[in-house]
Write an enzyme that holds these catalytic residues in place. Structure first.
Site, PDB file in Angstrom:
ATOM      1  CD  GLU A   1      88.584 -53.415  48.412  1.00 32.48           C
ATOM      2  OE1 GLU A   1      88.164 -52.689  47.863  1.00 32.48           O
ATOM      3  OE2 GLU A   1      89.744 -53.895  48.727  1.00 32.48           O
TER       4      GLU A   1
ATOM      5  N   GLY B   1      83.798 -47.558  46.104  1.00 33.18           N
ATOM      6  CA  GLY B   1      84.305 -47.472  44.847  1.00 33.18           C
ATOM      7  C   GLY B   1      83.139 -46.494  44.258  1.00 33.18           C
ATOM      8  CB  SER B   2      82.552 -45.001  40.723  1.00 36.85           C
ATOM      9  OG  SER B   2      82.611 -46.030  40.012  1.00 36.85           O
TER      10      SER B   2
ATOM     11  CG  HIS C   1      84.411 -51.094  43.915  1.00 38.67           C
ATOM     12  ND1 HIS C   1      83.304 -50.620  43.345  1.00 38.67           N
ATOM     13  CD2 HIS C   1      85.529 -51.181  43.026  1.00 38.67           C
ATOM     14  CE1 HIS C   1      83.561 -50.165  42.145  1.00 38.67           C
ATOM     15  NE2 HIS C   1      84.821 -50.157  41.912  1.00 38.67           N
TER      16      HIS C   1
ATOM     17  CG  HIS D   1      94.914 -77.899  60.178  1.00 37.02           C
ATOM     18  ND1 HIS D   1      95.634 -76.872  60.865  1.00 37.02           N
ATOM     19  CD2 HIS D   1      95.163 -78.015  58.885  1.00 37.02           C
ATOM     20  CE1 HIS D   1      96.486 -76.296  59.820  1.00 37.02           C
ATOM     21  NE2 HIS D   1      96.141 -76.691  58.726  1.00 37.02           N
TER      22      HIS D   1
ATOM     23  CD  GLU E   1      80.593 -49.874  45.474  1.00 35.67           C
ATOM     24  OE1 GLU E   1      80.333 -50.682  44.896  1.00 35.67           O
ATOM     25  OE2 GLU E   1      81.868 -49.209  45.260  1.00 35.67           O
TER      26      GLU E   1
ATOM     27  N   GLY F   1      91.828 -69.923  59.869  1.00 34.97           N
ATOM     28  CA  GLY F   1      93.072 -69.836  59.703  1.00 34.97           C
ATOM     29  C   GLY F   1      93.916 -68.910  58.649  1.00 34.97           C
TER      30      GLY F   1
END
Length: 541
Positions: A47, A25-26, A70, A280, A28, A415
């Protein structure tokens, strides 16, 4: 005076962090300015895919991977994928952009308000430097925290910091080295060795850390010396032991009562490189049978501290395995179960690997998943690395596959769907000389589908086998377990992944039968491809 950016880039180069996975993004762009020669930027279109690729890459290389995200929005998009990286203890170094310092207080657009708090408690470490001159030191801490804790670390940096003068002390960070030694002390080692050598019926439970730490063959030697049964820890994300070895009893069920039942008759359970345990399904009962002693060896201090039962030694499993092998060899001790010399529950001939059953066929145009996995087993090279994200076919997978090499199996550790496709791209980028196959369900594929574009752009030698059954099969199985047979939103008809893949630039085809599938899998393309197969609905167990 060198800039913060220049010192930081040089530190990353010396640490070997020259592959950057990102979606900028800007905020970065100033970090990415003037990247030195030898750096490689791997662009992901979301991302979540960025982190999934970095996760697979770091696992396959065994080294930290650098991720550039970002600010709040981009970092938030990545958090689902980060849950898998945390659970697999993958060392990711995440550098995220932040608004300029003077704009943070007024909360200008694209400000990440309290950036470290956004990522806690998910990541192992998170910070934002107090001043520009502290950025190189904080970046070094992020790298060392990721490496030492084997967890993602997150650093938020205001983008005006990168061009600031680093200060006269900044170069001191360039030659830093931080290491960990985990050899058990003399008394600790003696007690552990005596417990193992003196056990009448020991059992071994191995976790994904065994494969991640490069201890696959060492674990086989220890198991064969002990002679008892071997299980993989529940919620398996890496395969730590050959799955058709005569001593292997499979993956422990992820419930308290069935785990206890599996340990009946064993006086010692030695757990190496795994939490105790990642349950689980809620299946309550006793943790351990009466008279069973459990000893856990792990480098993860948090896992040792939170275990509800047993003894724990926070140490390097490699050093412990070496100690036990030496002790057992010197004393001549071995277990009395004779598991390696009998057929028993393994069904194997003496000293041999268990045979593979014939895959079942189904009526109609769809293939049984076992037919697909049998074709992979027969047509792919023996050293193929598989990245698997098809949860409803889990039982079928283990019935058909024969995996005998380290680094053969990767699975989303928490998971969370979306690891499979990006993770496969990351593994293939890390190991371009090794065959890599992504085994992906149609429900899972949509979470990381944009990774196909990255595979096409980098011409990654990757085969994606897309299992299309038109439903969330694992959820249908859970619906039965939980007494919810009529839950809505479980069907996903009408998806053609061949056309989606072609749109991203990946050659794709749909196969209709076993012989066609085998012929396609026998081909060796030099770039990515997707093979779509319609499969019958199966259950995870």
């Amino acid at each position: 005076m060198p800039s913060v950016r220049r010192i930081s880039h040089e530190f990353l180069r010396r640490q070997g962090l020259t592959t950057v996975f990102g979606n900028p993004g800007s905020n970065e762009l100033p970090f990415l300015a003037d990247l030195p020669d030898g750096f490689r930027y791997v662009l992901g279109l979301h991302e979540g895919a960025v982190v999934g690729m970095a996760d697979g890459y770091a696992q396959a290389t065994g080294r930290p991977a650098l991720v550039n995200l970002h600010a709040a929005a981009g970092s938030g998009n990545a958090m689902g994928a980060l849950t898998n990286a945390v659970a697999s203890r993958t060392p990711l170094v995440i550098v995220a952009g932040q608004q300029v310092r003077s704009a943070v207080g007024p909360e200008a657009n694209l400000t990440n308000v309290d950036a470290p708090a956004l990522m806690r408690p998910l990541v192992g470490w998170a910070a934002e430097p107090a001043c520009a001159q502290d950025v190189p030191r904080a970046l070094a801490q992020a790298v060392f925290e990721a490496r030492l804790q084997r967890q993602p670390a997150y650093l938020s940096v205001p983008y005006d910091d990168w061009a600031a003068d680093a200060g006269e002390n900044a170069p001191a960070v360039l030659d830093r080295r931080v290491e960990r030694a985990g050899v058990p002390g003399g008394e600790q080692g003696r007690r552990l060795a005596e417990a193992v050598a003196g056990a009448r019926r020991p059992a071994l439970v191995l976790g994904g850390d065994i494969d991640a730490d490069g201890l696959f063959e060492e674990a086989v030697r220890l198991a064969e010396r002990l002679g008892g049964p071997v299980w993989a820890a529940p919620s398996l994300f890496r395969l730590p032991f050959p799955n058709r070895h005569p001593q292997f009893r499979g993956v422990l069920p992820a419930g308290i009562e069935p785990v206890c039942r599996a340990f009946e008759g064993h006086d010692l359970v030695l757990v190496l490189g795994a939490p105790v345990f990642r349950y689980h399904e809620y299946l309550p009962g006793r943790y351990l049978p009466e008279g069973t002693r459990l000893v856990q060896v792990t480098q993860d201090a948090s896992a040792a501290a939170r275990a509800p039962m047993g003894e724990a030694l926070v140490a390097d499993p490699a050093a412990v395995i070496e100690l036990l092998l030496k002790t057992l060899a010197a004393t001549g001790a071995t277990a009395t179960t004779g598991a390696t010399a009998t057929t028993g529950a393994s069904g194997a001939t003496a000293g041999g690997y268990r045979p593979v059953p014939a895959p079942p066929a189904v009526d109609g145009p769809r293939l049984h998943p076992e037919e697909v996995f049998a074709a992979l087993r027969d047509e792919q090279p023996a050293d193929t690395a598989y990245v698997v994200e098809s949860t409803s076919t889990n039982a079928a997978w283990w019935r058909q596959m024969d995996l005998r090499r380290p680094g053969s199996y990767y699975f989303p550790a928490a998971g969370g769907l979306g690891f499979g496709l990006p993770g496969a791209v990351g593994v293939a980028l890390a190991q371009p000389g090794r065959p890599v196959v992504g085994v992906i369900g149609d429900g899972s594929a949509n979470y990381g589908i944009t990774a196909l574009w990255t595979a096409a752009r980098h011409r990654v030698p990757l085969t994606v086998v897309l299992l299309r059954n038109g439903t969330y099969g694992a959820l249908r199985w859970f619906g039965g377990l939980l007494g919810v047979p009529d839950a809505p939103g479980l069907d996903i008809p009408g998806l053609d992944f061949t056309r989606i893949a072609q749109g991203y630039g990946v050659p794709a085809r749909h196969v209709d039968g076993v012989e066609e599938l085998r012929a396609v899998l026998a081909e060796r393309p030099d770039g990515p491809r997707l093979v779509q197969v319609d499969t019958a609905l199966t259950t995870p167990s």
